[in-house]
Enzyme design. Structure first.
Site, PDB file in Angstrom:
ATOM      1  N   SER A 681       0.833  -1.192   0.000  1.00  0.00           N
ATOM      2  CA  SER A 681       0.000   0.000   0.000  1.00  0.00           C
ATOM      3  C   SER A 681       0.878   1.257   0.000  1.00  0.00           C
ATOM      4  O   SER A 681       1.595   1.504  -0.962  1.00  0.00           O
ATOM      5  CB  SER A 681      -0.960  -0.042   1.192  1.00  0.00           C
ATOM      6  OG  SER A 681      -1.989   0.905   1.056  1.00  0.00           O
ATOM      7  N   ASP A 754      -9.163  -4.815  -5.779  1.00  0.00           N
ATOM      8  CA  ASP A 754      -8.746  -3.922  -4.686  1.00  0.00           C
ATOM      9  C   ASP A 754      -9.836  -2.883  -4.427  1.00  0.00           C
ATOM     10  O   ASP A 754     -10.221  -2.125  -5.318  1.00  0.00           O
ATOM     11  CB  ASP A 754      -7.443  -3.224  -5.068  1.00  0.00           C
ATOM     12  CG  ASP A 754      -6.782  -2.511  -3.900  1.00  0.00           C
ATOM     13  OD1 ASP A 754      -7.510  -2.086  -2.982  1.00  0.00           O
ATOM     14  OD2 ASP A 754      -5.550  -2.381  -3.894  1.00  0.00           O
ATOM     15  N   HIS A 788      -7.455  -5.534  -1.469  1.00  0.00           N
ATOM     16  CA  HIS A 788      -6.251  -4.791  -1.085  1.00  0.00           C
ATOM     17  C   HIS A 788      -5.276  -5.702  -0.342  1.00  0.00           C
ATOM     18  O   HIS A 788      -4.071  -5.626  -0.535  1.00  0.00           O
ATOM     19  CB  HIS A 788      -6.639  -3.602  -0.214  1.00  0.00           C
ATOM     20  CG  HIS A 788      -5.526  -2.636   0.008  1.00  0.00           C
ATOM     21  ND1 HIS A 788      -4.847  -2.017  -1.022  1.00  0.00           N
ATOM     22  CD2 HIS A 788      -4.946  -2.163   1.147  1.00  0.00           C
ATOM     23  CE1 HIS A 788      -3.923  -1.211  -0.535  1.00  0.00           C
ATOM     24  NE2 HIS A 788      -3.958  -1.289   0.774  1.00  0.00           N
TER      25      HIS A 788
END
Length: 815
Positions: A681, A754, A788
């Site tokens: 991330s 995601d 994610h």
């Protein structure tokens, strides 16, 4: 002829090379080497639920991973929700498969009998009297409600697969522990709507001159078919279910996004979503009506009508106008409280006080309100105590100021007493959290002794590492007395477990703690802090990572060139001898964080004695492949005074990385020409920037990142300025804008599903295209059906395989 032949040959080779550089790779899921496979397949430690009386402990067996079949099953993505159409619940829910129950005093453990076959257990909760345990079981037809009694330890099914789990929690215990209020699927909801492939017209959105900044969201509604299907899944009715499985409908069907029961169970507040829906924001910003019902479901009144929240001002301290967060007071049988912004919700508006807190009793008319307190900064929470005391909290993001107030909830606190004036970044000065106990309604309230003493428990941050504590706070003298503190010499001991406090008898000094060390798994102990005797061990969870035996773990401290203190945890392969084995390749794993003060940025935030736990995203796998590992390397980004942290993002990012490499280089451990960096991330964003703006690394691993900040123009991470307010900052920080500078091999992975705000799959796809267009060495791995974070066993093994191949080729065996 000869020249033509050579020309054709060269053109053929060029086309072949070009094709190889752009062609997609048809690849099945791969498996990493056995050293990595052994670690990822390590058994999981059970999850624990302890009753607040300290008598019984529930142990929940965890499922390590889902299969790709489960993760890729059909799901509907609607209004920020991901829904399994077969179960009418969340499509990404994690489950437990078994329940055992342990007597804390005797240590005897019992198997709960009668559990469903192939159980998918979730939403486990104790009854108010801690004599019963409820849970849901998810089948291929839906969600069921079950419970068991701690005496019989025999599970019983209470409902068919009719619970509506779209919005999360689908049931609440009643205060007497003899029944539940449940959200049931609307039996008359009709059928799903299929989108017409032949459009009848365009989808139109319109804004008539209003300022309505919005962050980027995934899984939003897109058309009328989505709206109809949102109604289909979300439609429910509230039902009372007793312990015999008998049910009584309390309401008609509606779009109930939530409900809460008063502490005395006499009233219910429902949250009902209304149209018009939005295609810009998720369901929790849709128009909502709060209604009051009695315990039998009879409508009494509308408490509040909340409009569509598309026009909230920008900024982290921005909130909506009007009453917000209407909630039950935990110290009263049936009273509500709420907050109203005194600055119109706009942090750019000057105001002496930002928020006011109000309360009222039945019939809960928000216009007939009693002012309790106004706070300087944005209100963050309240811990209720009794008629004489409560604790209020506020915070202001830009200044990091956090105030803790003592108030008397029975009067108008015109000048509330400030107990603590804190800097939210300064963890060394953190006084801890006030200890709570359950009252007669089963709600948590302040533990107050003699109307004078409160208790505080916290992590006990220090330069030597965390040493959790229990303190007594004297309200009269404003002094703190230490009751107990972990020694922190060779272990890390915390009160309760995983952030929850469980004091069994504070007057006698009895409490439950969790003790772990660098090599010993966390286990729970019965400790008497008034007696100098060894704590009694309750659980005996083994170390699941036998494959890491012999691996060296060291908490290291070093400095950045500008003097900022930094820390990291270093792992070295088992049997490593610096003199014989020489310097090692290294993998560094980090995540940048923003600060306003270099002194607080350098504070130690962990204990060197924490047990090493490995998740799929851990870099520690590669210590088994001959790498030195630097995990949780501190990467502070500091902006003092009027300077914002991101104004100096790139130079500080590089300085953090250089300091870490220099430290291990000076120790004679790392070969600085064979160093890789990775992150997930914002850590992936960091990785791409480090490879772009420095020559410190041989390769990088970037997972689920965002690389083009113009695609998140109304703020990202801790940046609250918009793109139009700070275009140079956005452009400088975006690796996409500097794709022509990338010269270091980069492996990118991203879930095709995601749903994290800002990290759309498009981010990696476009960045890959930009890098490829400038001749970079780059590989993009898009994981089908993954979000994610990655969930499928097959996906996780493949990511580990890809990472291992990359690290071996471009780092360890670098030529």
């Amino acid at each position: 002829m000869k020249k033509q032949f050579i020309f054709k040959l060269l053109m053929g080779l060029f086309l072949l090379i070009s094709f190889q550089s752009i062609a997609q790779v048809d690849l099945k899921y791969q498996t990493p080497p056995k050293e990595i496979l052994e670690l990822i397949n390590s058994p999981l430690t059970p999850s624990v639920r302890l009753d607040n009386n300290g008598v019984w402990m529930i142990l929940l067996e965890n499922v390590p991973f889902k299969s790709i079949d489960e993760v890729s099953a059909l799901e509907y993505k609607l209004a920020g929700l991901r829904i399994n159409p077969k179960t009418n619940g969340g499509s990404r829910t994690n489950f437990n498969t078994n329940i055992t129950i342990k007597n804390v005093a005797s240590g005897e453990e019992f198997q709960v009998t009668g559990l469903p076959e192939k159980a998918n257990i979730s939403d486990v909760s104790w009854s108010p009297d801690y004599q019963k345990v409820a849970f849901t079981n998810t089948t291929n037809k839906g969600i069921e409600l079950w419970y068991f009694d701690v005496q019989s330890k025999e599970a019983k099914k209470l409902t068919k697969a009719v619970l509506n789990g779209v919005f999360g929690g689908s049931y609440n215990w009643a205060a007497d522990g003899q029944s539940f209020i449940c959200s049931f699927i609307n039996p008359d909801r009709g059928s799903l709507t299929e989108a017409d492939e032949t459009p009848t017209g365009p989808v139109v959105q319109e804004n008539l001159g209003k300022t309505a900044p919005s962050r980027t969201y995934q899984d939003l509604l897109k058309n009328k078919a989505d709206e109809a299907n949102f109604d289909y899944f979300a439609s429910s009715l509230l039902v009372r279910v007793d312990l015999e499985g008998n049910s009584i409908n309390l309401t008609e069907s509606n779009i109930y996004s939530g409900f809460s029961v008063s502490p005395n169970s006499e009233y219910i507040i429902t949250e009902t979503i209304k149209k018009p829906y939005s295609y810009l924001v998720p369901f929790n910003q849709f128009p909502t009506v709060l209604s009051l019902l009695d315990k039998d479901g009879k409508f009494i009144r509308v408490i509040q009508e909340i409009p569509l929240l598309e026009e909230v001002p920008s900024g982290f301290d921005a909130v909506e106008k009007g009453p917000r967060r209407v909630s039950w007071r935990s110290d009263k049988p049936a009273s509500i409280y709420w907050i109203e912004a005194l600055d119109g919700g706009n942090p750019k508006t000057e105001a002496e006080f930002r928020d006011a807190v109000y309360t009222t009793d039945y019939p809960f008319d928000l216009n007939n309100k009693t002012h309790i307190v106004s706070v300087k900064n944005r209100f963050r929470g309240m811990t209720w105590g009794n008629d004489k005391i409560a604790i209020a909290y506020d915070n202001w993001r830009s200044t990091r100021e956090s105030l803790v107030y003592k108030i008397n909830p029975s009067i108008d606190n015109i000048k509330p007493e400030i107990l603590f004036n804190l800097n939210s970044e300064d963890i060394y000065q953190d006084p801890g959290s006030f200890v709570t106990v359950e009252n007669q309604f089963g709600r948590n309230v302040l533990l107050v002794e003699k109307d004078r003493y409160l208790y505080l428990s916290g992590e006990g941050y220090s330069p030597e590492g965390n040493r959790p504590f229990l303190n007594q706070y004297d309200l009269t003298k404003k002094t703190t007395k230490e009751i107990w503190r972990a020694d922190g010499i060779s272990t890390y001991e915390s009160i309760g477990f995983r952030g929850n406090l469980f004091f069994i008898d504070l007057k006698k000094g009895v409490m439950i703690t969790s003790i772990e060390s660098a090599s010993e798994n966390a286990n729970y102990y019965l400790r008497n802090f008034k007696k100098k005797e060894a704590p009694k061990q309750i659980t005996f969870f083994p170390n699941p990572y036998k494959a890491l035996e012999g691996v060296t773990k060291e908490f290291i401290k070093y400095k950045r060139d500008d003097g900022v203190d930094l820390t990291a945890t270093m792992y070295l392969p088992a049997g490593y001898d610096k003199a014989k084995d020489g310097r090692l390749p290294m993998l560094m794993w980090a995540y940048p964080r923003e600060y306003k003060d270099p002194k607080t940025a350098g504070q130690v935030r962990t204990s060197p004695h924490r047990f090493t736990r490995i998740s799929y995203g851990s870099p520690i796998f590669w210590v088994k492949r001959g790498f030195a590992i630097l995990e949780n390397a501190e990467f502070p980004i500091i902006g003092e005074g009027d300077t914002e942290p991101n104004d100096l993002f790139i130079p500080q990012l590089v300085a953090n990385a250089k300091a870490a490499i220099d430290a291990l280089d000076e120790m004679g451990i790392v070969d600085r020409k064979r160093v890789a960096v990775g992150g997930h991330s914002y850590g992936a964003f960091m990785t791409a920037n480090l490879l772009t703006h420095s020559n410190l690394f041989a390769a990088g691993l970037a997972r689920s990142g965002a690389y083009n900040r113009t695609l998140t123009p109304f703020g990202f991470q801790s940046e609250e300025r918009t793109y139009w307010e700070a275009p140079d900052v956005y452009n400088q920080m975006a690796p996409f804008m500097h794709a022509d500078k990338m010269k270091t091999p980069l492996l990118m992975t991203h879930g095709l599903a995601d749903n994290n705000s800002g990290t759309f799959p498009l981010q990696s796809e476009r960045y890959y295209n930009a890098l490829k267009g400038h001749g970079a060495t780059v590989r993009l791995v898009m994981l089908p059906a993954e979000s994610h974070g990655y969930a499928a066993y097959e996906s996780i093994l493949h990511v580990l395989w890809e990472s291992d191949q990359w690290l071996m080729k471009y780092v360890k065996n670098k030529k």
